[in-house]
Design a protein around this motif. Structure first.
Motif, mmCIF file in Angstrom:
data_model
loop_
_atom_site.group_PDB
_atom_site.id
_atom_site.type_symbol
_atom_site.label_atom_id
_atom_site.label_comp_id
_atom_site.label_asym_id
_atom_site.label_seq_id
_atom_site.Cartn_x
_atom_site.Cartn_y
_atom_site.Cartn_z
ATOM 1 N N ALA A 179 12.125 -2.842 -4.742
ATOM 2 C CA ALA A 179 10.876 -2.084 -4.507
ATOM 3 C C ALA A 179 9.828 -2.350 -5.584
ATOM 4 N N PRO A 180 9.237 -3.547 -5.599
ATOM 5 C CA PRO A 180 8.366 -3.948 -6.696
ATOM 6 C C PRO A 180 7.116 -3.091 -6.911
ATOM 7 N N TYR A 181 6.651 -2.401 -5.897
ATOM 8 C CA TYR A 181 5.399 -1.673 -6.039
ATOM 9 C C TYR A 181 5.596 -0.183 -6.326
ATOM 10 N N LEU A 182 6.835 0.267 -6.353
ATOM 11 C CA LEU A 182 7.081 1.686 -6.603
ATOM 12 C C LEU A 182 6.880 2.057 -8.071
ATOM 13 N N GLY A 183 6.854 1.073 -8.935
ATOM 14 C CA GLY A 183 6.593 1.312 -10.346
ATOM 15 C C GLY A 183 7.704 2.001 -10.996
ATOM 16 N N ILE A 232 0.843 -1.203 0.000
ATOM 17 C CA ILE A 232 0.000 0.000 0.000
ATOM 18 C C ILE A 232 0.874 1.247 0.000
ATOM 19 N N LEU A 233 1.853 1.282 0.888
ATOM 20 C CA LEU A 233 2.712 2.469 0.979
ATOM 21 C C LEU A 233 3.511 2.690 -0.298
ATOM 22 N N GLN A 234 4.052 1.612 -0.867
ATOM 23 C CA GLN A 234 4.837 1.779 -2.091
ATOM 24 C C GLN A 234 3.956 2.133 -3.283
ATOM 25 N N LEU A 235 2.738 1.620 -3.330
ATOM 26 C CA LEU A 235 1.816 2.009 -4.399
ATOM 27 C C LEU A 235 1.455 3.483 -4.273
ATOM 28 N N LEU A 236 1.226 3.936 -3.048
ATOM 29 C CA LEU A 236 0.925 5.356 -2.836
ATOM 30 C C LEU A 236 2.133 6.229 -3.159
ATOM 31 N N GLU A 237 3.300 5.754 -2.823
ATOM 32 C CA GLU A 237 4.540 6.496 -3.103
ATOM 33 C C GLU A 237 4.812 6.575 -4.600
ATOM 34 N N GLY A 238 4.467 5.512 -5.318
ATOM 35 C CA GLY A 238 4.782 5.425 -6.739
ATOM 36 C C GLY A 238 3.610 5.717 -7.639
ATOM 37 N N PRO A 239 3.050 4.683 -8.260
ATOM 38 C CA PRO A 239 2.058 4.881 -9.324
ATOM 39 C C PRO A 239 0.770 5.584 -8.901
ATOM 40 N N LEU A 240 0.394 5.512 -7.635
ATOM 41 C CA LEU A 240 -0.856 6.160 -7.215
ATOM 42 C C LEU A 240 -0.665 7.627 -6.839
ATOM 43 N N ARG A 241 0.558 8.087 -6.857
ATOM 44 C CA ARG A 241 0.896 9.508 -6.649
ATOM 45 C C ARG A 241 0.300 10.110 -5.380
ATOM 46 N N GLY A 242 0.342 9.322 -4.304
ATOM 47 C CA GLY A 242 -0.001 9.865 -3.006
ATOM 48 C C GLY A 242 -1.402 9.630 -2.501
#
Length: 108
Positions: A104-108, A21-31
């Protein structure tokens, strides 16, 4: 036997989901995101979770100060906080959130 370790497995899954969740928010979901979007993404990446499990993890991350969550018309909406950025990128380690890997697989 795997049944003897069910609690440990669930704990590890939740820690992995919290990091995701945190890495998705940090990366592709832009916060920012909402619980429906996170549930859909988890389905896509084979990290299935129930709405109840997801809400428990979001609540945990909110209490840790990693995200800010609000309920809008019955839907949880989340925003990444700076502390969440620190956890997602490995600057800070938090019990209950898996330690980030270099790839960091979820950072995109």
């Amino acid at each position: 036997m795997i049944t003897n370790h069910a609690d440990e497995i669930q704990k590890a899954l939740n820690a992995h989901r919290a990091l995701a969740i945190l890495q998705l928010l940090e990366g592709p979901l832009r916060g920012g995101a909402n619980e429906r979007l996170l549930t859909s993404i988890f389905e896509m990446i084979q990290l299935r979770t129930s709405r109840a499990e997801l809400r428990l993890i979001l609540d945990f991350l909110d209490r840790e100060g990693a995200i800010c969550s609000t309920e809008v018309e019955g839907l949880i909406v989340v925003e990444l906080r700076y502390h969440g950025h620190e956890i997602a990128t490995g600057l800070v380690l938090v019990e209950g959130v898996e330690k980030p890997k270099p790839e960091a697989p979820y950072l995109g």
